[in-house]
Design an enzyme around this catalytic site. Structure first.
Site, PDB file in Angstrom:
ATOM      1  N   THR A  18       0.824  -1.209   0.000  1.00 13.52           N
ATOM      2  CA  THR A  18       0.000   0.000   0.000  1.00 13.52           C
ATOM      3  C   THR A  18       0.857   1.258   0.000  1.00 13.52           C
ATOM      4  O   THR A  18       0.471   2.295  -0.540  1.00 13.52           O
ATOM      5  CB  THR A  18      -0.944  -0.020   1.230  1.00 13.52           C
ATOM      6  OG1 THR A  18      -1.867  -1.092   1.040  1.00 13.52           O
ATOM      7  CG2 THR A  18      -1.714   1.270   1.390  1.00 13.52           C
ATOM      8  N   THR A 101       1.558  -4.291   4.315  1.00 13.32           N
ATOM      9  CA  THR A 101       1.359  -4.608   5.735  1.00 13.32           C
ATOM     10  C   THR A 101       0.853  -6.040   5.948  1.00 13.32           C
ATOM     11  O   THR A 101       1.062  -6.613   7.015  1.00 13.32           O
ATOM     12  CB  THR A 101       0.333  -3.649   6.379  1.00 13.32           C
ATOM     13  OG1 THR A 101      -0.919  -3.773   5.685  1.00 13.32           O
ATOM     14  CG2 THR A 101       0.805  -2.218   6.355  1.00 13.32           C
ATOM     15  N   ASP A 102       0.166  -6.590   4.935  1.00 13.16           N
ATOM     16  CA  ASP A 102      -0.584  -7.823   5.183  1.00 13.16           C
ATOM     17  C   ASP A 102       0.281  -9.022   5.559  1.00 13.16           C
ATOM     18  O   ASP A 102      -0.141  -9.860   6.364  1.00 13.16           O
ATOM     19  CB  ASP A 102      -1.476  -8.151   3.979  1.00 13.16           C
ATOM     20  CG  ASP A 102      -2.711  -7.250   3.945  1.00 13.16           C
ATOM     21  OD1 ASP A 102      -3.037  -6.641   4.989  1.00 13.16           O
ATOM     22  OD2 ASP A 102      -3.357  -7.154   2.880  1.00 13.16           O
TER      23      ASP A 102
HETATM   24  C1  SIN Z   1      -1.108  -2.960   2.836  1.00 14.89           C
HETATM   25  O1  SIN Z   1       0.036  -2.765   2.466  1.00 14.89           O
HETATM   26  O2  SIN Z   1      -1.590  -2.336   3.809  1.00 14.89           O
HETATM   27  C2  SIN Z   1      -2.052  -3.933   2.178  1.00 14.89           C
HETATM   28  C3  SIN Z   1      -1.568  -4.446   0.900  1.00 14.89           C
HETATM   29  C4  SIN Z   1      -0.311  -5.240   1.040  1.00 14.89           C
HETATM   30  O3  SIN Z   1      -0.107  -5.897   2.047  1.00 14.89           O
HETATM   31  O4  SIN Z   1       0.469  -5.221   0.070  1.00 14.89           O
END
Ligand code: SIN
Length: 319
Positions: A18, A101-102
């Site tokens: 993200t 983040t995932d």
């Molecule tokens: C994020 O980064 O918050 C969600 C998408 C990902 O993990 O690439």
């Protein structure tokens, strides 16, 4: 004779997420596409970047451009290989990795297990895309630079929303809020406050662990298949036999409470273990870890969550 002092470097490796995401509306924080902007673009857009570098030269490399839900073993291997490449160079002081983040906690744990370096490797991320009205990525990246350049930083760390987490403890705990990560009962290792790093206790040290360098060289096609399952009310043990028939080599089971299992799952896993499948037990509770001996299966070490335990078991089976 005049000896020019070499300028030390910080290397930034981009993998997407993200933090590199774009959306059609600055007000929409959910309908966007992750992994669109290059890491060079993210760095170019950061005001005050030079100040945060504390005299370091910046080198950046785009290793992947993905939504981290799609992170895979092949990308992990390349990431680890590039980290080894850069960390072995005397003029490189630290690495920063931009990541979604995932699955950030999984990549952090993987790198922690396979890298043999005390230099800092700092993963950072964002919960809002780069095109948001108030994106969190630039601040997180700035904070990650501060941690990377801090003399006390060591090993694999994660930085988000002004908090510094260890690879062991970090876990995404919220699907939306900016401070989406927690280190559970341990709390974060420290904070980044207005560009200054404040450690909560003594400086972080990489925990003692087995270095699994074969993950850097063995083809990912040969990495053992390890799956994660949960025990729950109404659990159906047929999933275990389906996995075993399909060739799974290891199963991590998240048990209820202190690692107890539905009796049908218990029986099926015991059979799988007899057939040579490695089984590791974790608790599905959000906090704490399994206490004492459990009946028939080995408990995953150090209170790892199921997804980090999967990595540890895979590396263990890899040898
Ligand atoms: C994020 O980064 O918050 C969600 C998408 C990902 O993990 O690439």
């Amino acid at each position: 004779m005049f000896n020019a002092k070499k300028i030390q470097k910080v290397v930034v490796l981009g993998t997407g997420g993200t933090i590199a995401g774009t959306g059609s509306s600055a007000l929409d924080h959910t309908a966007y596409t992750a992994g669109q902007l290059s890491v060079q673009h993210l760095l170019d857009a950061m005001p005050g970047l030079q100040d945060s570098l504390q005299g370091h030269e910046l080198v950046c490399e785009q290793l992947a451009q993905l939504d981290s839900k799609d992170m895979g073993h092949a990308t992990w291997q390349v990431l680890a290989q590039r980290c080894v490449h850069w960390l072995s160079q005397a003029e490189v002081d630290a690495i920063v990795i931009t990541h979604g983040t995932d699955t950030l906690e999984e990549s952090a744990w993987f790198l922690h297990r396979v890298l043999d370096s005390h230099k800092p490797v700092v993963l950072t991320c964002a919960m809002r895309p780069a095109t948001a009205l108030a994106p969190d990525g630039p601040q997180n990246l700035m904070d990650a630079m501060a941690v990377a350049c801090d003399a006390m930083s060591r090993g694999v760390l994660a930085v988000c929303a002004g908090r510094i987490h260890s690879a062991l403890e970090v876990q995404k705990v919220h699907p939306y809020r900016l401070d989406a990560f927690s280190s559970g009962e341990s709390g974060p290792l420290g904070f980044v406050e207005q560009g200054t790093v404040r450690w909560r206790g003594t400086a972080p040290g990489p925990a003692v662990h087995t270095r699994t360098s074969c993950a850097l060289t063995v083809s990912v096609a040969e990495w053992p298949w390890v799956a994660v399952m949960h025990s729950h009310a109404g659990a159906d043990a047929r999933q275990v036999s389906a996995w075993v028939s399909a060739g799974v080599k290891g199963l991590v089971v998240a048990g209820t409470g202190n690692g107890t299992l539905h009796q049908d799952v218990q029986t099926a896993l015991a059979k799988a273990q007899d057939q040579g499948v490695a089984v590791r037990l974790v608790t599905r509770c959000a906090e704490g870890q399994i206490v004492g001996e459990t009946a028939s299966f080995q408990t995953a070490p150090r209170g790892l969550n199921a997804f980090k335990a999967r990595i540890s078991l895979m590396l263990e089976l890899l040898g």
